[in-house]
Design a protein around this motif. Structure first.
Motif: not given
Length: 409
Positions: A302-311, A363-367
């Motif tokens: 969800v966090h753009p930083y996490t998305q950036g690390l994965l990218g 919190g993220i509802a799905e988990s």
């Protein structure tokens, strides 16, 4: 602080803050992090260099040196055995089955290192004494932990009065040696356990005679000398080639399965996290900005930083031609330079007006285990509310102008 009544993690860190007081100002290396680690779990902390990962590990163990200081927070460790042992002497540190490591006296906390907690440091080359054999150094760790276990309330139990006179006597009377023969035998067993070939021969060699990978294994053996409940591994594969990295990681997993110990793994390598961890926390500028299970964070970041690390890592199965590095640089952690907003906003491709206020954790509802410090957890990205590309550069220029005008008055 009361203990949670639901699931009982082995280690619970709450509101931990570590500051370094330097000539340039206060450095907020760890800025109020919260995390929990369960029994027999491998929990990873991942992030760029300078995000506060290693300082977090050192803070848990109470190894912060001047000019650093832990200024706030709790480190709750579940150990009924320890509660029974020190509860009468230090009741303020006890809450049910938990002990607050931050509230313990330095004397008691020292006895927990090696017996309850142990650490694999980043650089094995600088962590071993070059003038002693590897086997002797591991045997010393074994001996000291056995003496500490014999009387955990006494710091003297770690050496039992072993000083200069004892050392001189040991040079002429082998029976007075600090390290007993049983400890040397155990050191050889540990070297064999971590996959060192010819452990009897290798125990007599010096650190410079070991390769980097073998020395890393020897450091793991030393960390296991006291059979700890929690092993903190700080970048355990740094400077090793990929083949040796894989061997060291496999070794850690094998040892974790055999002993049931809990591992806190510090790394900047997402590949290591994917291979090793059950859950993880993504760290940025002294904060845990996203946490969850491996599936939560890797499959639904969800966090753009996490998305950036994965990218920023290669996709071996996909058709992506170019990597997508994160723009900008890691921010300064000086207190007077840290803005009261989302620390990632100036590098974020989805920064909006509300990001100018510091986000709480959502919190993220799905988990039930997935959470993040990002407003995108509760709202979708809205281009009409987005900050302009030059917003922060113009803000910086305006601040510098104000400071310059103030200095000339």
């Amino acid at each position: 602080m009361s203990v949670h009544t639901g699931e009982k993690p082995l280690l619970r860190v709450e509101g931990l803050k570590t500051r370094f007081f330097t000539e340039e100002g206060q450095v907020n290396a760890v800025d109020g992090i919260d995390l929990s680690i369960n029994d027999s779990e491998v929990f990873g902390i991942v992030g760029e260099s300078g995000s506060g990962k290693s300082v977090t590990a050192l803070s848990v163990l109470g190894l912060i040196e001047s000019p650093g200081r832990i200024t706030d927070g709790h480190v709750w460790y579940r150990s009924p055995e320890l509660v029974e042992s020190i509860g009468a002497d230090e009741p303020s540190a006890v809450d049910g089955e938990y002990v607050d490591l931050q509230a313990l006296s330095p004397r008691v906390r020292r006895t927990l290192r090696g017996t309850h907690f142990s650490m694999i440091f980043q650089d094995p080359m600088s962590s071993f004494n070059p003038s002693l054999t590897v086997g002797e150094q591991i045997a010393e760790a074994v001996e000291s932990q056995q003496r500490a276990r014999a009387n955990p309330r006494s710091v003297a139990s770690r050496t039992q009065g072993y000083g200069l006179s004892s050392f001189i006597m040991s040079t002429v009377m082998p029976s007075k040696r600090y390290v007993k023969e049983e400890s040397l035998d155990r050191a050889i067993e540990l070297l064999e356990m971590v996959g060192i070939p010819d452990p009897v021969l290798r125990a007599e060699e010096y650190p410079h005679e070991f390769s980097g990978g073998m020395l890393q294994r020897a450091m793991i053996a030393q960390a296991l000398a006291g059979e700890p409940n929690v092993l903190i591994a700080d970048e355990p594969t740094t400077a090793l080639d990929v083949t040796i990295q894989a061997q060291v990681l496999d070794l850690l997993l094998e040892l974790q399965e055999e002993t049931g110990m809990t591992i806190l793994l510090i790394t900047h390598n997402l590949g290591v996290v994917a291979r090793m961890c059950d859950r993880l926390g993504v760290m940025y500028a002294g904060e845990i900005v996203e946490r969850g299970t491996l599936h939560d964070v890797f499959n639904d970041p969800v966090h753009p930083y996490t998305q950036g690390l994965l990218g920023s890592i290669p996709d071996l199965d996909g058709t992506r031609d170019r990597l997508q590095p994160i723009a900008g640089n890691v921010p300064s952690l000086l207190d007077h330079e840290m803005p009261d907003r989302c620390f990632f906003a100036d590098r974020c491709p989805k920064a909006m007006q509300e990001c100018l206020e510091k986000p709480p954790e959502f919190g993220i509802a799905e988990s039930s285990s997935h959470a993040t410090k990002c407003y995108l957890a509760r709202t979708s990205y809205d281009e009409t509310d987005a900050l302009t590309e030059d917003y922060f550069s113009s803000e910086t220029a305006e601040t510098q102008q104000i400071e310059s005008d103030g200095g000339t008055q």
